[in-house]
Write a protein that holds these residues in place. Structure first.
Motif, mmCIF file in Angstrom:
data_model
loop_
_atom_site.group_PDB
_atom_site.id
_atom_site.type_symbol
_atom_site.label_atom_id
_atom_site.label_comp_id
_atom_site.label_asym_id
_atom_site.label_seq_id
_atom_site.Cartn_x
_atom_site.Cartn_y
_atom_site.Cartn_z
ATOM 1 N N ALA A 130 -9.629 -39.603 -18.823
ATOM 2 C CA ALA A 130 -9.305 -39.553 -17.398
ATOM 3 C C ALA A 130 -8.443 -38.342 -17.072
ATOM 4 O O ALA A 130 -8.607 -37.699 -16.023
ATOM 5 N N PHE A 131 -7.526 -37.999 -17.972
ATOM 6 C CA PHE A 131 -6.622 -36.870 -17.755
ATOM 7 C C PHE A 131 -7.387 -35.557 -17.683
ATOM 8 O O PHE A 131 -7.133 -34.708 -16.829
ATOM 9 N N MET A 132 -8.342 -35.361 -18.592
ATOM 10 C CA MET A 132 -9.110 -34.124 -18.608
ATOM 11 C C MET A 132 -9.860 -33.931 -17.294
ATOM 12 O O MET A 132 -9.904 -32.836 -16.736
ATOM 13 N N THR A 133 -10.443 -35.009 -16.788
ATOM 14 C CA THR A 133 -11.174 -34.935 -15.518
ATOM 15 C C THR A 133 -10.220 -34.659 -14.367
ATOM 16 O O THR A 133 -10.502 -33.832 -13.486
ATOM 17 N N PHE A 134 -9.079 -35.313 -14.383
ATOM 18 C CA PHE A 134 -8.123 -35.194 -13.278
ATOM 19 C C PHE A 134 -7.548 -33.783 -13.167
ATOM 20 O O PHE A 134 -7.529 -33.201 -12.083
ATOM 21 N N VAL A 135 -7.077 -33.228 -14.281
ATOM 22 C CA VAL A 135 -6.425 -31.917 -14.199
ATOM 23 C C VAL A 135 -7.407 -30.806 -13.866
ATOM 24 O O VAL A 135 -7.035 -29.796 -13.259
ATOM 25 N N SER A 136 -8.672 -30.989 -14.258
ATOM 26 C CA SER A 136 -9.672 -29.978 -13.922
ATOM 27 C C SER A 136 -9.863 -29.885 -12.412
ATOM 28 O O SER A 136 -10.194 -28.831 -11.874
ATOM 29 N N ARG A 137 -9.632 -30.999 -11.721
ATOM 30 C CA ARG A 137 -9.837 -31.034 -10.275
ATOM 31 C C ARG A 137 -8.543 -30.859 -9.482
ATOM 32 O O ARG A 137 -8.530 -30.201 -8.439
ATOM 33 N N SER A 138 -7.461 -31.466 -9.960
ATOM 34 C CA SER A 138 -6.250 -31.563 -9.138
ATOM 35 C C SER A 138 -5.035 -30.827 -9.678
ATOM 36 O O SER A 138 -4.012 -30.743 -8.983
ATOM 37 N N GLY A 139 -5.081 -30.307 -10.902
ATOM 38 C CA GLY A 139 -3.937 -29.597 -11.443
ATOM 39 C C GLY A 139 -2.839 -30.542 -11.909
ATOM 40 O O GLY A 139 -3.042 -31.748 -12.084
ATOM 41 N N PHE A 140 -1.637 -29.997 -12.083
ATOM 42 C CA PHE A 140 -0.534 -30.742 -12.687
ATOM 43 C C PHE A 140 0.583 -31.105 -11.714
ATOM 44 O O PHE A 140 1.520 -31.798 -12.096
ATOM 45 N N ALA A 141 0.482 -30.666 -10.453
ATOM 46 C CA ALA A 141 1.553 -30.928 -9.485
ATOM 47 C C ALA A 141 1.845 -32.420 -9.317
ATOM 48 O O ALA A 141 3.027 -32.806 -9.214
ATOM 49 N N PRO A 142 0.842 -33.322 -9.283
ATOM 50 C CA PRO A 142 1.163 -34.749 -9.137
ATOM 51 C C PRO A 142 2.064 -35.270 -10.255
ATOM 52 O O PRO A 142 2.945 -36.108 -10.004
ATOM 53 N N PHE A 143 1.860 -34.766 -11.465
ATOM 54 C CA PHE A 143 2.712 -35.188 -12.575
ATOM 55 C C PHE A 143 4.131 -34.646 -12.410
ATOM 56 O O PHE A 143 5.099 -35.294 -12.800
ATOM 57 N N ALA A 144 4.242 -33.444 -11.842
ATOM 58 C CA ALA A 144 5.559 -32.858 -11.601
ATOM 59 C C ALA A 144 6.355 -33.720 -10.625
ATOM 60 O O ALA A 144 7.540 -34.020 -10.854
ATOM 61 N N TRP A 145 5.726 -34.114 -9.518
ATOM 62 C CA TRP A 145 6.416 -34.948 -8.530
ATOM 63 C C TRP A 145 6.749 -36.319 -9.114
ATOM 64 O O TRP A 145 7.815 -36.887 -8.819
ATOM 65 N N TYR A 146 5.871 -36.846 -9.946
ATOM 66 C CA TYR A 146 6.159 -38.119 -10.614
ATOM 67 C C TYR A 146 7.409 -37.998 -11.476
ATOM 68 O O TYR A 146 8.290 -38.860 -11.446
ATOM 69 N N ARG A 147 7.494 -36.915 -12.248
ATOM 70 C CA ARG A 147 8.655 -36.687 -13.102
ATOM 71 C C ARG A 147 9.939 -36.633 -12.281
ATOM 72 O O ARG A 147 10.959 -37.227 -12.645
ATOM 73 N N ILE A 148 9.897 -35.906 -11.186
ATOM 74 C CA ILE A 148 11.086 -35.737 -10.357
ATOM 75 C C ILE A 148 11.540 -37.075 -9.777
ATOM 76 O O ILE A 148 12.734 -37.412 -9.799
ATOM 77 N N VAL A 149 10.587 -37.867 -9.288
ATOM 78 C CA VAL A 149 10.926 -39.165 -8.703
ATOM 79 C C VAL A 149 11.478 -40.116 -9.753
ATOM 80 O O VAL A 149 12.522 -40.758 -9.559
ATOM 81 N N VAL A 150 10.786 -40.208 -10.904
ATOM 82 C CA VAL A 150 11.237 -41.113 -11.966
ATOM 83 C C VAL A 150 12.584 -40.663 -12.528
ATOM 84 O O VAL A 150 13.477 -41.485 -12.771
ATOM 85 N N GLY A 151 12.752 -39.353 -12.702
ATOM 86 C CA GLY A 151 14.024 -38.848 -13.215
ATOM 87 C C GLY A 151 15.172 -39.127 -12.266
ATOM 88 O O GLY A 151 16.255 -39.564 -12.694
ATOM 89 N N ALA A 152 14.954 -38.929 -10.985
ATOM 90 C CA ALA A 152 16.002 -39.193 -9.992
ATOM 91 C C ALA A 152 16.343 -40.683 -9.945
ATOM 92 O O ALA A 152 17.524 -41.058 -9.860
ATOM 93 N N LEU A 153 15.314 -41.520 -10.013
ATOM 94 C CA LEU A 153 15.546 -42.966 -10.006
ATOM 95 C C LEU A 153 16.312 -43.388 -11.258
ATOM 96 O O LEU A 153 17.224 -44.225 -11.185
ATOM 97 N N ALA A 154 15.966 -42.793 -12.404
ATOM 98 C CA ALA A 154 16.660 -43.109 -13.646
ATOM 99 C C ALA A 154 18.127 -42.692 -13.601
ATOM 100 O O ALA A 154 19.007 -43.421 -14.053
ATOM 101 N N VAL A 155 18.390 -41.504 -13.047
ATOM 102 C CA VAL A 155 19.776 -41.048 -12.895
ATOM 103 C C VAL A 155 20.562 -42.054 -12.068
ATOM 104 O O VAL A 155 21.703 -42.432 -12.406
ATOM 105 N N PHE A 156 19.966 -42.505 -10.967
ATOM 106 C CA PHE A 156 20.640 -43.483 -10.085
ATOM 107 C C PHE A 156 20.915 -44.787 -10.814
ATOM 108 O O PHE A 156 22.028 -45.309 -10.766
ATOM 109 N N LEU A 157 19.898 -45.330 -11.498
ATOM 110 C CA LEU A 157 20.070 -46.626 -12.165
ATOM 111 C C LEU A 157 21.024 -46.537 -13.345
ATOM 112 O O LEU A 157 21.844 -47.429 -13.563
#
Length: 270
Positions: free
Chosen positions: A239-266
């Protein structure tokens, strides 16, 4: 929580995140911290179940591995370059991993380091996605030796938990002009010797405890985590190979930022 249920949960986390640029080790550390697991109790388990993810790569790309193995027997130049490139990229982390082993193990017990690494890594992915100019599609065997060594040096950044081995290698490859699909495939192939090496070292260090069955987490839980990680990773890779070929890596970047910020808070409230 029951040990079996915990093994299943952590196996799912490993399988989902090992080959995504979001840091599987970071997620396992955060999971053990935020869900109240004993991090030291599950440290060996978290490393060893990576073997399940490695097996998923071998199964997914068995034709490639078979062709390379057969080609080596015939001294095929393409197969030789393939192995050379993977070994060149593996070399830096192998050397630094041995030299910095105790320092790295110390970082594994610091979930706040993971949280901030997720955030910083997410920002870095967004920046690289914006400025990188990937070249035309090519195979791993066609990559220059210097590029492979550069990817290997980038992989060393993942010794900081939360950076992500796959994220560091893929982004390093993109920054050096490798196109997305080849960068992702190279990251998968590089995972095999890298994760085998890390797992072997961990097993050697914990061999007496595991053989004696005196540890709180035994072979049963490791076997369950291994199987779960294998099945989940097998689905994720395709699924990852298909996804990045079409959409790139930006969605994973935003996921990291959100999860990291939430983790810092908790974590700041624990």
């Amino acid at each position: 929580m029951d040990l079996t249920l915990t093994a299943i949960l952590l196996g799912i986390v490993e399988g989902l995140t090992e080959f995504l640029p979001v840091s599987s080790t970071g997620h396992l550390i955060l999971a053990t911290e935020l869900f109240g697991f004993d991090a030291a109790q599950w440290a060996t388990f978290n490393i060893v179940i990576q073997l399940g993810a490695i097996l998923a790569v071998i199964v997914q790309f068995w034709r490639t591995f078979w062709a390379v193995g057969a080609g080596l027997l015939k001294l095929d130049p393409v197969s030789i370059r393939f192995v050379r490139n993977v070994l060149l990229a593996f070399l830096p982390s192998a050397v630094l991993g041995l030299l910095l082993k105790h320092y790295i193990e110390g970082l594994l017990g610091q979930p706040m380091v993971v949280a901030w690494a997720l955030i910083v890594g997410g920002i870095a992915i967004l920046g690289i996605e914006r400025v990188a100019k990937p070249g035309a599609p090519s195979g791993v065997a066609q990559l220059p030796a210097a590029t492979c060594l550069g990817v290997g040096l980038a992989q060393c950044l993942a010794m900081v938990p939360g950076v992500s081995r796959s994220g560091a290698t893929i982004m390093g490859a993109l920054a050096m002009g490798v196109e997305r699909r080849t960068a992702a495939e190279f990251s998968f192939f590089l995972a095999v010797p890298t994760m085998l090496g890390a797992t072997t070292l961990e097993l050697l260090g914990a061999r007496h405890e595991l053989m004696a069955g005196t540890g709180p987490v035994g072979w049963t839980q490791i076997g369950i985590g291994f199987a779960v990680a294998f099945v989940v990773a097998l689905v994720v890779i395709k699924a990852f190979m298909t996804f990045v070929s079409r959409s790139g890596f930006a969605p994973f970047a935003w996921y990291r930022i959100v999860v990291g910020a939430l983790a810092v808070f908790l974590l700041s409230r624990v």
